[in-house]
Design a protein around this motif. Structure first.
Motif, short mmCIF file in Angstrom:
data_model
loop_
_atom_site.label_atom_id
_atom_site.label_comp_id
_atom_site.label_asym_id
_atom_site.label_seq_id
_atom_site.Cartn_x
_atom_site.Cartn_y
_atom_site.Cartn_z
N ALA A 8 0.84 -1.20 0.00
CA ALA A 8 0.00 0.00 0.00
C ALA A 8 0.88 1.25 0.00
N ILE A 9 1.92 1.25 0.79
CA ILE A 9 2.83 2.41 0.82
C ILE A 9 3.52 2.58 -0.53
N GLY A 10 3.98 1.49 -1.12
CA GLY A 10 4.63 1.55 -2.44
C GLY A 10 3.66 2.04 -3.51
N ALA A 11 2.41 1.56 -3.49
CA ALA A 11 1.42 1.99 -4.48
C ALA A 11 1.10 3.47 -4.29
N GLY A 12 1.00 3.90 -3.04
CA GLY A 12 0.74 5.33 -2.78
C GLY A 12 1.88 6.20 -3.29
N ALA A 13 3.11 5.76 -3.09
CA ALA A 13 4.26 6.52 -3.57
C ALA A 13 4.26 6.60 -5.08
N VAL A 14 3.90 5.50 -5.76
CA VAL A 14 3.85 5.50 -7.24
C VAL A 14 2.76 6.44 -7.72
N GLY A 18 3.49 9.72 -9.93
CA GLY A 18 2.82 9.85 -11.22
C GLY A 18 2.06 11.16 -11.32
N GLY A 19 1.42 11.58 -10.23
CA GLY A 19 0.70 12.85 -10.22
C GLY A 19 1.65 14.02 -10.42
N ILE A 20 2.80 13.97 -9.78
CA ILE A 20 3.80 15.04 -9.93
C ILE A 20 4.29 15.11 -11.38
N VAL A 21 4.55 13.97 -11.99
CA VAL A 21 5.02 13.94 -13.37
C VAL A 21 3.95 14.49 -14.30
N LEU A 22 2.70 14.08 -14.14
CA LEU A 22 1.61 14.57 -14.99
C LEU A 22 1.43 16.08 -14.83
N PHE A 23 1.50 16.56 -13.59
CA PHE A 23 1.36 17.99 -13.36
C PHE A 23 2.47 18.77 -14.05
N SER A 24 3.73 18.32 -13.93
CA SER A 24 4.85 19.04 -14.54
C SER A 24 4.78 19.00 -16.06
N VAL A 25 4.35 17.88 -16.65
CA VAL A 25 4.20 17.80 -18.11
C VAL A 25 3.10 18.74 -18.57
N ASN A 26 2.00 18.79 -17.83
CA ASN A 26 0.88 19.66 -18.18
C ASN A 26 1.32 21.12 -18.12
#
Length: 183
Positions: A8-14, A18-26
């Motif tokens: 659960a911790i690993g999935a939350g970190a992923v 992923g949210g940070i990467v999508l935000f920066s690309v946007n």
């Protein structure tokens, strides 16, 4: 820690990563304009002929001036000729540039003379150094010879005041005693 906690911790970190990467690309693509390209067909040259009456006035007037002083020796264009940037308009005898060249030549000659004088001074200093080194070597040899003669008893040890040179006889009594004790 249980396995499902770790997952659960690993999935939350992923998900957060992923949210940070999508935000920066946007954010990076916000100012980008999409461009469409197309192939242009090759056409023959277009010719258009316009006939009109009136007066032609230039959009830009340009004053031409010289950057230096001198006499104009030749003019290459006439009034009304078309000229482009970089075309030679006239030939001017440049008095200031000639004077600058002569001054620089004099400065070069002066510097060369200074270099020659410095080289001569350097050679003279080298010969003085060699001479002084020879004098030093001679003084060392004389000193060693004197030491050898003194140790061998060939030079007398002067202990009496009457045997001292006249200059030492004139020294005050306390100085003579100090000199005698030091020898």
């Amino acid at each position: 820690m249980k396995t499902w906690h770790k997952v659960a911790i690993g999935a939350g970190a992923v998900v957060v990563l992923g949210g940070i990467v999508l935000f920066s690309v946007n954010q990076a693509n916000k100012g980008v304009v999409t461009v469409q390209t197309a192939k242009v067909a090759n056409q023959d040259s277009l010719v258009s002929l316009v006939t009109a009456s009136g007066e032609i006035k230039p959009t830009t007037y340009t004053n031409v001036s010289a950057q230096g002083y001198g006499r104009i020796t030749e003019i290459f264009v006439k009034e009304g000729d078309k000229v482009k940037k970089g075309d030679k308009l006239l030939l001017q005898e440049n008095v200031q540039a000639n004077a600058d060249v002569q001054a620089q030549s004099a400065a070069v000659n002066s510097a060369e003379s200074g270099v020659q004088a410095a080289e001569a001074s350097f050679k003279m200093s080298q010969s003085d150094l060699i001479s002084q080194q020879a004098n030093l070597e001679k003084a060392k040899l004389d000193h060693e010879r004197g030491q050898g003669l003194y140790k061998g008893g060939l030079i007398p040890n002067r202990t009496s005041i009457s045997e001292r040179p006249p200059m030492m006889a004139r020294w005050p009594q306390s100085t003579r005693r100090a000199r005698v004790c030091s020898l």
